[in-house]
Design a protein around this motif. Structure first.
Motif, mmCIF file in Angstrom:
data_model
loop_
_atom_site.group_PDB
_atom_site.id
_atom_site.type_symbol
_atom_site.label_atom_id
_atom_site.label_comp_id
_atom_site.label_asym_id
_atom_site.label_seq_id
_atom_site.Cartn_x
_atom_site.Cartn_y
_atom_site.Cartn_z
ATOM 1 N N LEU A 282 25.718 -31.912 95.697
ATOM 2 C CA LEU A 282 25.236 -31.630 97.067
ATOM 3 C C LEU A 282 24.146 -32.807 97.448
ATOM 4 C CD1 LEU A 282 24.665 -28.127 96.824
ATOM 5 C CD2 LEU A 282 26.436 -29.307 97.977
ATOM 6 N N SER A 283 24.029 -33.649 96.307
ATOM 7 C CA SER A 283 22.938 -34.801 96.582
ATOM 8 C C SER A 283 23.222 -35.752 97.563
ATOM 9 C CB SER A 283 22.532 -35.650 94.969
ATOM 10 O OG SER A 283 23.674 -36.154 94.706
ATOM 11 N N ALA A 284 24.716 -36.173 97.538
ATOM 12 C CA ALA A 284 24.834 -37.149 98.317
ATOM 13 C C ALA A 284 24.977 -36.969 99.692
ATOM 14 C CB ALA A 284 26.207 -37.971 97.729
ATOM 15 N N VAL A 285 25.069 -35.714 100.092
ATOM 16 C CA VAL A 285 25.270 -35.364 101.447
ATOM 17 C C VAL A 285 24.004 -35.004 102.360
ATOM 18 C CG1 VAL A 285 27.658 -34.619 101.093
ATOM 19 C CG2 VAL A 285 25.625 -33.074 100.679
ATOM 20 N N ASP A 286 24.105 -34.967 103.760
ATOM 21 C CA ASP A 286 22.880 -34.791 104.427
ATOM 22 C C ASP A 286 22.665 -33.211 104.324
ATOM 23 O OD1 ASP A 286 23.553 -37.198 105.308
ATOM 24 O OD2 ASP A 286 24.352 -36.532 107.322
ATOM 25 N N ARG B 132 17.449 -36.211 103.617
ATOM 26 C CA ARG B 132 16.319 -34.920 103.326
ATOM 27 C C ARG B 132 15.370 -35.174 104.383
ATOM 28 N NH1 ARG B 132 15.790 -34.740 96.832
ATOM 29 N NH2 ARG B 132 18.100 -34.271 96.487
ATOM 30 N N LEU B 133 15.334 -34.219 105.421
ATOM 31 C CA LEU B 133 14.410 -34.463 106.452
ATOM 32 C C LEU B 133 12.973 -34.330 106.117
ATOM 33 C CD1 LEU B 133 16.034 -32.416 109.480
ATOM 34 C CD2 LEU B 133 16.270 -34.782 108.861
ATOM 35 N N ILE C 267 12.773 -26.479 107.911
ATOM 36 C CA ILE C 267 11.472 -27.017 108.433
ATOM 37 C C ILE C 267 11.019 -26.735 109.565
ATOM 38 C CG2 ILE C 267 10.202 -29.247 108.889
ATOM 39 C CD1 ILE C 267 12.104 -30.575 107.035
ATOM 40 N N THR C 268 9.927 -26.209 109.760
ATOM 41 C CA THR C 268 9.399 -25.489 111.266
ATOM 42 C C THR C 268 8.111 -26.094 111.504
ATOM 43 O OG1 THR C 268 8.375 -23.840 109.835
ATOM 44 C CG2 THR C 268 10.445 -23.013 110.736
ATOM 45 N N ARG C 269 7.946 -25.720 112.771
ATOM 46 C CA ARG C 269 6.634 -26.487 113.321
ATOM 47 C C ARG C 269 5.336 -26.547 112.413
ATOM 48 N NH1 ARG C 269 7.744 -24.868 119.477
ATOM 49 N NH2 ARG C 269 9.739 -24.689 118.681
#
Length: 1554
Positions: free
Chosen positions: A804-808, A1503-1504, A1546-1548
C-alpha cells in the motif's frame, strides 16, 4: 591360383593388363562378369538386415498407405526377377534343351549369376517393404546407393557388348544381349525411382512445415531441400514467419532433457569427489595441528580443546586469505561439464568423426593422382570423382559439427536458465545479473565455437602424420629437416597461447565491468538525467574502455607474432626439406612430379599446422568459460527443506524458534522468531526501517538460510513484493500470470484493485503491452497490478510486503477495504501484511512488532496498545493524524467516518444505494483520467461514462515497444566506408599494399620452384653445379621469409587500425546514448541497448578485424591462383568467364539469404536474454508462486524461435559450400584436362604448378564466399552501432546563453500556459498550466494517479519538452539554457531510489566536488551517520548492483542526502516518502522543513498529512489545475481536496492543530 579358378568359372581370361594398353582399352569379360557383379550385390546383402528388421517389428500395416511409387518400384523389381529367371532358362535351354547340338556345357557363371540376381531381387522386394514400414522414412540411402553402384558397374559390360557387336557387324548371343539391355533399362528406371521421395500422406503437413523431413538421399547430401528457402530469401528478405519447424531432436526441450539427465549423474559424482578432496584437506590440517600440539608438549587432555581453538583461528585466517584471493581456488565441484556434453551428444560426435576420417584419407588421394595426371583422361576424371566425393563427405562432416555446436550452446543456455531458477542466494550474490547473462551468451557461444572444430584435435595430428609418411616416399629422410622446423615452432606457439590466455581473461574482466556499469547507467538513466550526472559515468565507462582497448591491442600484437610464425612456417619447412634433399647428394634431382606432389602435401600440412594452435587457443579460452559455467551450475541450490509442508500442523504458518541469515556463514538477521498464524487471519507486521520485515517475508518464502528452527506452511503462496515486478507482456498476462482466463473473476479482481479507471485510459485496455520493468505504468499502477496478480491466483496464503505504500492514500484505503481487509476479496485467506500505514492496524486480527530482527510483541491492536510496549511508542509517535479519533473510539472509527459522509453523498447522488466511501469517492471524482504514459482522454460526467467513439482507431504512437528494427537487403557500401574511415585511410591503403606484396612473393616463390624443377630436364645425366644449387635454394628461402615479414607488418598495421576503429565507434555510441531523450528509453527495452554495447561492440572489436583480414587474404589468394593457372595453361582463360558467372550468382543468392538469417538470429536472440534478466529479477515472485516450470517452458519456446533461424543458417552455409566446391572441382578438372590436351606443348614444371594450385582453389573459393558473407554479417554490427550513434539527441547540455553563476537565487517559479505531450501524435498531458510560485513557498501537489503530477516534474527538468507555453525560474526561460545548467541547479528526490554500484561516496558525489566533512554532515542530517560509521569501509562501502545491500528506506535516505548535498534553491519531492515507514517519514519531513526552509519546495504527495502544513496545495486533475490555495481554504471549499482529505481521515479540526 585364384585367377585360374575364376577363369575356369567364367570360361575366359580373368585379367590381362595388356587389355588396358591397347588402342581401344577395355576390361576383360570375365572381370565384368564376376567382380563388377559382386560389388553392388555384396553391398546390398551387407545392408539388407537393417531393412529386414523393420519387417519383423509389429506395425499396423493397414494404416500405412500404398503409394503408386511404391507399387511401381516393386513392379520394376518383379520384372527384373523375371529377366533373371529368363537368363537362367536360356542357359538351361542351351545346355539341356531338346535341340542341344553339342554337349559343350556353359561355364558356371551363366548359372550362378542369374541365381544370384534372382535371390537378390527377392531380397530387394522385402527390403523395399521394410523401408515402407519404417517410421517417417521417405526413401532409403542404401537402396539408392545399391542401384547407383549397379548401374555404374553395368556401364562396362554395356559398352563392351556394343563395341563387340559393332566390330563383328552382328550380335553373337541375341537372347543374352536383349536380356542385358532390358534389365539395364529397368535398373535405370529403378535408380530414378529410388531418387524420388515417397512421402506418406500423414507426413505431408509436416513436410510443408519442415522440408528436411521429406528430403531424399540425394537432396540430403547436396542440401537441395534447402533451395526453396534460398530462392525465397533472394526474392524478398526473409522474416521469422518463413522459418521452418525444427526437427524434434533439434528442439530445446529434447536437447535439454538429454543434457540434464547426464548432468545430474556427472555433477553428483563430481560433488562426491569434491567432498572427499575437502575431507582429505581437513584431515591433513588436523594431523598437522595434532603434531604441533604434541610438539608443544601438551598433555592429551588439553590438546583437543586447544586443537579446536587452533582450527578456528586457522579457519579465520584461511577465510581471509580466501577472500583476498577472490576464490581463485577451485572451491566447487569441477571437471564434469565436458563429460556431460560428451555423453549427451556422443551419437553426433561419432558420426562426424567418421566423416572426418573419410575426408582426411580422401584428401591424400588427389596428390597421389597428381603423379599420373598426364597419363591421360581417365586420371582427370578420377581426380574429379575423388574431389566430388571429398566435397560431399566434408559437408556432411561440417553439417554434423555445426549442429553439434548449436546443440551444445542450447543445452548450456537452457541449463543456466534452469539453474538460475533454483540457485541459492550465496551463488546469486557471487554473480551479478550481467555476469549470468554473460554465461548464457558469451560462454555458451565459446563452447559452440569449439565444438564446431573439436575433431581437429585428432584429425590434425593424423593429417600431419600421413603427410609425413607420403613425403618420406617422395623425398626420403630429408623430410626430417622440415619436420624439425615444425617441431621447433610448436613450443613457441604454446608460449604465445598461454600469454594470449592471460590477456583474454583480463579482457573478459574489463568487458564484464564495462557491461555492468552500462547496465546500471541504462537502468538509472532517468536519475542521471535529473541530476546531470552523465559526464561522470561517461568518464567511468570511457576509462574501462581504454583499459579494454589496451588489452585488445596487446592481444592483437601477440596474434600478429603468431601469424608471422605461421605464414613463415610452410615456406621454412619446404625450404629446409628441399635444401637438404638437394644438398645431401648430387644425384637427388628435383623433378616436377617430386616437387609438386611434395608441395601439394605441404599445402595439406599447412592447414592442420595453422589450425592446431588456433584450436588450442580456443580450447584455452573455453576452459575459462568451463570453469565459470561449472562454478555457476555446480553452485548450491536453494534448500527446499527450509520450509516444510507438514499437514499435521493446525496453523497456516508456524515458525518454531527460527533464526535466519542471508548467507550461510553470516550472522542471522532474524533471531529466535516463533510465530503461529491460524488459517484465515489477517496479520500485520510493523517495525522501523531495517528491522527485518522484508527479511521475514523472504524467510517464509524459503529464500534465507535457517541457522536453527524451521518453518511450516500449509497451502499455496502468493507474494506481493515491496517493489512490484512487472513482466514485459500484456497487462492481462501480468495479472493472470499463467492461470486460466476467467472473465468474471478477472473483472472482479480488476475492480477490487482499483484498476478499472486505469484500464479505461490504456490504449488497449487490459491487452495493453507493458514495457520492460513496467515502464509505462506509474509506481502505484505497478503495485496494484502486482496485487491483482496475487488476488487472481487464488492461493491459500498471501504474503504482502508493503503493497500500500506506493499508492495514494484513498486508493490505499480502497485496496485495503476491497482486497486485503476483513471484508475484502481475500477475507477467508491467510494474509500477512507488512505495512507502515497506522490507519489499517485497528482492523487486523493480529500485529507482529519487529525490532532489530527480533519479534518484540505479538497481539491484537488493543492489547498491544494497552501493554504500553514498543508498539504503543510506535503508535503515539506516528499516529498524529488519528489523534482525535483513535483514542476515544478506535474500533468504530470506520462507522464514524461513514456517518460523517453519508449526508453529503446523498446530495450528490440521491438515488444511489449505500456503498462504501472509497467507491463513492472514486466515482464522484468528476475527472478526466489519463494513464501516465500514453492514453486517450475520456470525459467522465457524474459517474456516467462516455466511451470515446473512436476506440477502434488506435492512435499513432500508441504501440509502446516498437519492434526491433532490422536492416534488410544488402548492406550499404557506406557502412564499409564508415568502418574504413574509422580505421583511418592511411592505415587501410598501407594494409592493402603490404598484403598485396606478400601475395606477389608467394607466387614468385612457386614460379621459381617450377623453374627449378625444369633443371631436372636440363641437367639430365649431368652433374648439377653447386652455384646453381645454392642460388636456387637461396632465392627460394628469401622469398619465403619475405612473405612472413610482410604478413607480420600487415597484421600489425591492421591491429592498430582496428583498435582505433573500435575506440571511435564505441565512444560515438556511448556519447550519443547518454544524450538521447528519455522517451527513447521508455520505448526501447534495455536489453536491446545493452545488446548494442555487448554483442555488437564485441563484433566490432574482435570479429570484424579478423574477418576483414581473412577476406583480404582469400581475395588475393584466389586472384593469384587463377593468374598462375592461366599462365600455365592459357586455354583456361576460356573457362574462367562462365565459372565466374555461375559463381557470382550462387554467391548473391546465398549472401542474401544468409545475411537475413544472421539478422533474424541476432534479433531472435535478444528476447532470450531479456526474458532471462526479467526472470532473474523476479526470482522470488516466480518461486513463491511455484511457476518455475512455466518459465522454463517459455525459455524453451524463445530459444526454439532462435534456433529456427540459426539452423537454416548452418544449412545455408553447407548448401553454398557444396555448390562452390563443385565449381572448384570443375576448375581442377579443366586444369588437368587442358594439361592433358596440350601436354605436348607445355613445360612440365608449370603444369604441375597449375594443377597443384587448382587443388587449392576449391578451399580458397569457398573461404572467399564465406568471408564475404561473414564480413557482410559482421559489418551489420557497425550498422547497428551507428544506428544508435545517430539517434536524435535532446537539447544541448550547455548552450551559449549560460545563466548567472548563482542562479536561481530566489527560486521563483512561473508556469505560463504550459502544454506538453509525451510524444508527437499523442494527446496532451498538461493542458495549459498557468501559475506563479513565490520564492521559498512550500507547495503540495495532489491528484489521482495519472493526473499529471509526475509530468509536471518531468517538465521542470525538461525530460519532456513543451509543446506550447514556457516555464520561468527567476525570470529565466528554462528552454533557452543548456540542460546541464538547468538540471544541476534543481534538486529532486525521486520516486524510486536508484543507487549505482560503487562506493557510497560516489553515489552521493560522483564528481568529487565536496569534502568528506560535507558528506558526513549530510549523512548526519539524513540520519545515516550511525549506519555508515558502523560500516567497516565507511564512505568507501561498496553498494551492490541497484543498491540491493541496503533496505529501501536506507536508499530513500541516501537520496535525501544527495539532495542536501546539492543545496539548490528549488527542491522537488516526488512521492519520496512512499516506501518508508512512519518513523523515517517523520525524520525526512523534519529534515526537509529545517534544511530547506529557504528553498522553494514542491512536494508530490500521496499521504495528505505530509502536505497539510504547505503554504499552498495544487490539485491537479487530468492535466489541469482544478484547485490552488492554502489547505485550510481548500477544506472549507469542500471540493476535490476536501473529498481526498476526508478519505484520508483528515478533518478541519486537525488543520487548525497544524
Amino acid at each position: 591360383m585364384c585367377a585360374a579358378a575364376l577363369e575356369e568359372y567364367c570360361g575366359s581370361i580373368f585379367w590381362n593388363a595388356s587389355y588396358l594398353n591397347r588402342e581401344d582399352p577395355d576390361l576383360p569379360v570375365c572381370f565384368e562378369q564376376t567382380v563388377l557383379v559382386w560389388i553392388p550385390l555384396g553391398f546390398l546383402w551387407f545392408c539388407a538386415p537393417r531393412h529386414l528388421v523393420s519387417l519383423c517389428r509389429r506395425t499396423q500395416v493397414g494404416t500405412k498407405h500404398l503409394s503408386w511409387r511404391y507399387i511401381f518400384k516393386q513392379l520394376v523389381v518383379c520384372l527384373l526377377f523375371l529377366t533373371a529367371i529368363a537368363a537362367l532358362a536360356v542357359t538351361l535351354g542351351e545346355d539341356y534343351g531338346p535341340n542341344t547340338v553339342s554337349p559343350g556345357k556353359n561355364p558356371g557363371v551363366f548359372y550362378a549369376n542369374p541365381v544370384l540376381y534372382a535371390v537378390t531381387w527377392i531380397l530387394l522386394l522385402l527390403c523395399q517393404e521394410g523401408v515402407r514400414r519404417r517410421e517417417g522414412s521417405v526413401d532409403s540411402a542404401t537402396l539408392f546407393l545399391f542401384w547407383f553402384f549397379l548401374v555404374l558397374c553395368d556401364i562396362f559390360p554395356f559398352q563392351t557388348l556394343l563395341r563387340e557387336a559393332l566390330q563383328l557387324g552382328e550380335i553373337s548371343d541375341v537372347p543374352r544381349f536383349c536380356l542385358f539391355y532390358i534389365s539395364f533399362g529397368l535398373e535405370l528406371i529403378a535408380l530414378i525411382l529410388s531418387a524420388v521421395a515417397d512421402v506418406p500422406p500423414e507426413a505431408e503437413e509436416l513436410v510443408k512445415k519442415n522440408p528436411e523431413v521429406g528430403a531424399v538421399f540425394l537432396s540430403r547430401i547436396t542440401f537441395s531441400w534447402f533451395s526453396s528457402m534460398v530462392v525465397k530469401g533472394f526474392k524478398r528478405p526473409l522474416v521469422q514467419g518463413d522459418m521452418w519447424e525444427l526437427n524434434d531432436t533439434d528442439g530445446t526441450a529434447d536437447i535439454n532433457q538429454r543434457f540434464q539427465y547426464f548432468m545430474q549423474s556427472e555433477l553428483g559424482a563430481a560433488r562426491v569427489r569434491f567432498q572427499n578432496k575437502l575431507k582429505k584437506k581437513r584431515d591433513k590440517s588436523r594431523d598437522k595441528a595434532q603434531e604441533e600440539a604434541f610438539q608443544n608438549g601438551l598433555g592429551k587432555g588439553v590438546s583437543q580443546d586447544v586443537l579446536m581453538m587452533e582450527e578456528k583461528g586457522k579457519k579465520g585466517d584461511e577465510k581471509k586469505k580466501k577472500k583476498d584471493k577472490k576464490k581463485e581456488e577451485k572451491d566447487h565441484p569441477n571437471s564434469w561439464l565436458i563429460t556431460t556434453i560428451y555423453k549427451a551428444f556422443k551419437g553426433i560426435l561419432f558420426e562426424s568423426a567418421f566423416f572426418k576420417l573419410l575426408q582426411d584419407l580422401l584428401a591424400f588421394v588427389s596428390p597421389q593422382l597428381l603423379k599420373f595426371a598426364w597419363e591421360g583422361y581417365l586420371y582427370a576424371v578420377l581426380l574429379l570423382l575423388v574431389a566430388i566425393l571429398q566435397s560431399l563427405v566434408l559437408q556432411q562432416y561440417f553439417q554434423r559439427c555445426f549442429v553439434l555446436g548449436m546443440k551444445v550452446r542450447t543445452a548450456i543456455t537452457a541449463a543456466v536458465y534452469k539453474k538460475a531458477l533454483v540457485v541459492s542466494n550465496d551463488t546469486r550474490k557471487e554473480s551479478t545479473v550481467g555476469e549470468i547473462v554473460n554465461l548464457m551468451s558469451a560462454d555458451a557461444q565459446r563452447f559452440n565455437d569449439v565444438t564446431n572444430f573439436i575433431h581437429l584435435l585428432w584429425s590434425c595430428p593424423l593429417q600431419i602424420g600421413l603427410s609425413i609418411v607420403f613425403l618420406w616416399f617422395e623425398l626420403g629422410p630429408s623430410v626430417l629437416a622440415g619436420l624439425a622446423v615444425m617441431v621447433l615452432l610448436g613450443p613457441i606457439n604454446g608460449l604465445l597461447a598461454t600469454k594470449a590466455r592471460t590477456i583474454q581473461i583480463e579482457n573478459m574482466k574489463f568487458k564484464d565491468k564495462r557491461l555492468k556499469i552500462m547496465n546500471e547507467i541504462l537502468n538509472g538513466i532517468k536519475i542521471l538525467k535529473l541530476y546531470a550526472w552523465e559526464p561522470s559515468f561517461q568518464a567511468q565507462v570511457e576509462g574501462i574502455r581504454e583499459d579494454e582497448l589496451n588489452v585488445m591491442r596487446k592481444f592483437a600484437y601477440l596474434t600478429s607474432v603468431s601469424t608471422f610464425i605461421f605464414s613463415c612456417a610452410p615456406a621454412l619447412v619446404s625450404l629446409a626439406t628441399f635444401a637438404v634433399f638437394v644438398g645431401v647428394s648430387p644425384n637427388n634431382l628435383l623433378t616436377a612430379e617430386k616437387a609438386f606432389t611434395s608441395i601439394a602435401l605441404f599445402n595439406i600440412l599447412r592447414f592442420p599446422l595453422a589450425m592446431l594452435p588456433m584450436l588450442i587457443a580456443a580450447i584455452v579460452q573455453t576452459t575459462v568459460s568451463r570453469k565459470r559455467l561449472e562454478k555457476f551450475l555446480g553452485g548450491e541450490d536453494l534448500e527446499s527443506d527450509i520450509v516444510r509442508h507438514d499437514p499435521s500442523f493446525n496453523s497456516a504458518i508456524s515458525i518454531c524458534d527460527g533464526s535466519f541469515a542471508w548467507e550461510r556463514e553470516a550472522k542471522p538477521l532474524l533471531k529466535n522468531v516463533s510465530l503461529d498464524i491460524k488459517p484465515g487471519r489477517l496479520v500485520a507486521v510493523v517495525g522501523a526501517v531495517g528491522s527485518g520485515k522484508s527479511s521475514l517475508m523472504s524467510a517464509l518464502l524459503g529464500e534465507m538460510y535457517s541457522t536453527k528452527g524451521f518453518i511450516n506452511i500449509q497451502g499455496s503462496l502468493a507474494f506481493v513484493p515491496q517493489q512490484a515486478w512487472i513482466q514485459n507482456a500484456t497487462l492481462r498476462d501480468n495479472i493472470l500470470f499463467g492461470s486460466s482466463h476467467e472473465e468474471r473473476r478477472l473483472q472482479g479482481v480488476i475492480q477490487a484493485c482499483a484498476l478499472g479507471p486505469d484500464l479505461e485510459l490504456l490504449p488497449g485496455s487490459d491487452l495493453t503491452e507493458i514495457g520492460e520493468k513496467g515502464i509505462n505504468l506509474s509506481g502505484g499502477q505497478k503495485q496494484r497490478v502486482s496485487l491483482a496478480r496475487a488476488a487472481y491466483s487464488q492461493a491459500d496464503i498471501y504474503l504482502l510486503d508493503d503493497p500500500l505504500s506506493a499508492v495514494d492514500s484513498h486508493v490505499g484505503k480502497h485496496l485495503f477495504d476491497e482486497v486485503i481487509g476483513p471484508n475484502g476479496l481475500l477475507k477467508d485467506k491467510t494474509r500477512i501484511l507488512v505495512t507502515h500505514g497506522v490507519s489499517f492496524l485497528p482492523y487486523v486480527d493480529e500485529i507482529i512488532v519487529l525490532v532489530d530482527g527480533v519479534v518484540s510483541e505479538v497481539g491484537s491492536y488493543n492489547s498491544l496498545r494497552a501493554s504500553r510496549g514498543a508498539f504503543s511508542e510506535f503508535l503515539d509517535t506516528y499516529a498524529k493524524e488519528q489523534s482525535n479519533q483513535t483514542h476515544s473510539e478506535s474500533d468504530c472509527y470506520q462507522d464514524a467516518a461513514d456517518v460523517e459522509l453519508i449526508p453529503e453523498r446523498e446530495d450528490t447522488l440521491p438515488d444511489s444505494p449505500l456503498e462504501d466511501t472509497v467507491s463513492v469517492t472514486l466515482k464522484r471524482e468528476d475527472s478526466i483520467r489519463r494513464s501516465q504514459r500514453n492514453g486517450s482522454v475520456r470525459l467522465r460526467k457524474k459517474s456516467s461514462l462516455k466511451k470515446s467513439d473512436n476506440v477502434s482507431d488506435i492512435k499513432k504512437g500508441q504501440r509502446l515497444i516498437e519492434n526491433e528494427t532490422m536492416e534488410t537487403g544488402k548492406v550499404k557500401f557506406s557502412v564499409y566506408l564508415q568502418y574504413l574511415r574509422a580505421m583511418g585511410w592511411g592505415y587501410t591503403v598501407m594494409v592493402f599494399l603490404v598484403y598485396f606484396t606478400q601475395n606477389v612473393a608467394f607466387i614468385g616463390q612457386n614460379l621459381w620452384l617450377s623453374d627449378w624443377t625444369n633443371d631436372a630436364v636440363d641437367y639430365y645425366n649431368m652433374t648439377y653445379p653447386n652455384w646453381k644449387r645454392d642460388t636456387r635454394v637461396g632465392v627460394f628461402g628469401v622469398l619465403g621469409v619475405a612473405q612472413g615479414v610482410f604478413v607480420f607488418i600487415g597484421t600489425l598495421l591492421l591491429a592498430n587500425a582496428s583498435v582505433d576503429a573500435s575506440r571511435i565507434l564505441h565512444s560515438r555510441l556511448l556519447n550519443n546514448i547518454l544524450r538521447v531523450p528519455m522517451i527513447f528509453f521508455d520505448t526501447t527495452p534495455i536489453g536491446r541497448v545493452v545488446n548494442r554495447f555487448a554483442k555488437d561492440i564485441f563484433t566490432v572489436d574482435e570479429a570484424i578485424p579478423q574477418s576483414f583480414r581473412s577476406w583480404l587474404l582469400c581475395l588475393l589468394g584466389v586472384v593469384g591462383t587463377l593468374f598462375v593457372i592461366c599462365l600455365a595453361t592459357p586455354f583456361f582463360t576460356i573457362i574462367i568467364i562462365p565459372l565466374a558467372v555461375v559463381y557470382y550468382f550462387v554467391q548473391r543468392f546465398y549472401v542474401a539469404t544468409s545475411r537475413q538469417l544472421r539478422r533474424l538470429d541476432s534479433v531472435s536472440r535478444s528476447p532470450i536474454y531479456s526474458h532471462f534478466s526479467e526472470t532473474v529479477s523476479g526470482l522470488s515472485v516466480i518461486r513463491a508462486y511455484g511457476h518455475q516450470d512455466r518459465f522454463l517452458k517459455h525459455n524453451e519456446t524463445t530459444t526454439d524461435e532462435n534456433l529456427k533461424s540459426l539452423y537454416p543458417w548452418i544449412v545455408s552455409n553447407r548448401w553454398l559450400a557444396i555448390r562452390l566446391e563443385f565449381l572448384g572441382n570443375l576448375v581442377v578438372f579443366f586444369a588437368a584436362l587442358f594439361a592433358v590436351i596440350s601436354r605436348k606443348t607445355l613445360d612440365s614444371g608449370l603444369v604441375g604448378l597449375s594443377i597443384s594450385y587448382a587443388l587449392n582453389v576449391t578451399q580458397t573459393l569457398n573461404w572467399l564466399v564465406r568471408m564475404t558473407s561473414e564480413l557482410e554479417t559482421n559489418i551489420v554490427a557497425v550498422e547497428r552501432v551507428s544506428e544508435y550513434a545517430e539517434l536524435e539527441n535532446e537539447a544541448k547540455w550547455v548552450t551559449d546563453t549560460r545563466p548567472p553563476e548563482k542562479w536561481p537565487e530566489k527560486g521563483r517559479l512561473q508556469f505560463d500556459n504550459y502544454k506538453v505531450r509525451y510524444r508527437p501524435g499523442l494527446d496532451l498531458v498538461l493542458h495549459g498550466i498557468t501559475c506563479d510560485i513565490d520564492s521559498t513557498e512550500k507547495i503540495g501537489i495532489v491528484g489521482r494517479t495519472g493526473a499529471g503530477k509526475s509530468s509536471l516534474t518531468n517538465c521542470l527538468f525538461r525530460i519532456i519538452e513543451a509543446s506550447e507555453g514556457r516555464i520561468l525560474i527567476d525570470n529565466v526561460d528554462i528552454s533557452t539554457i543548456g540542460l546541464h545548467d538547468l538540471r544541476s541547479r534543481l534538486t529532486i528526490i525521486p520516486q524510486d531510489p536508484v543507487l549505482f554500484s560503487g562506493t557510497l561516496r560516489m553515489n552521493l558525489d560522483p564528481f568529487d566536488k565536496f569534502s568528506d566533512e560535507d558528506i558526513w554532515r549530510v549523512l548526519e542530517l539524513s540520519h545515516l551517520k550511525d549506519y555508515v560509521a558502523g560500516l567497516q569501509e565507511g564512505l568507501q562501502h561498496e553498494v551492490a548492483e541497484g543498491g540491493e545491500n541496503l533496505s529501501v528506506g536506507q536508499r530513500q535516505l541516501l537520496c535525501l542526502a544527495r539532495a542536501l548535498l546539492r543545496k539548490s534553491r528549488i527542491l522537488i519531492l516526488d512521492e519520496a516518502t512512499a516506501a518508508v515507514d512512519l518513523e523515517t517519514d517523520d525524520l525526512i519531513q523534519n529534515t526537509i522543513r529545517e534544511e530547506f526552509s529557504h528553498c522553494t519546495v514542491l512536494t508530490i504527495a500521496h499521504r495528505l498529512h505530509s502536505i497539510m502544513d504547505s503554504s499552498r496545495v495544487m490539485v491537479l486533475d487530468a492535466g489541469k489545475i482544478v484547485e490552488f490555495d492554502s489547505p485550510s481554504n481548500l477544506l472549507q471549499q469542500q471540493g476535490h481536496f476536501y473529498a481526498m482529505a476526508t478519505d484520508a481521515g483528515i478533518t478541519r479540526e486537525e488543520t487548525t492543530v497544524l
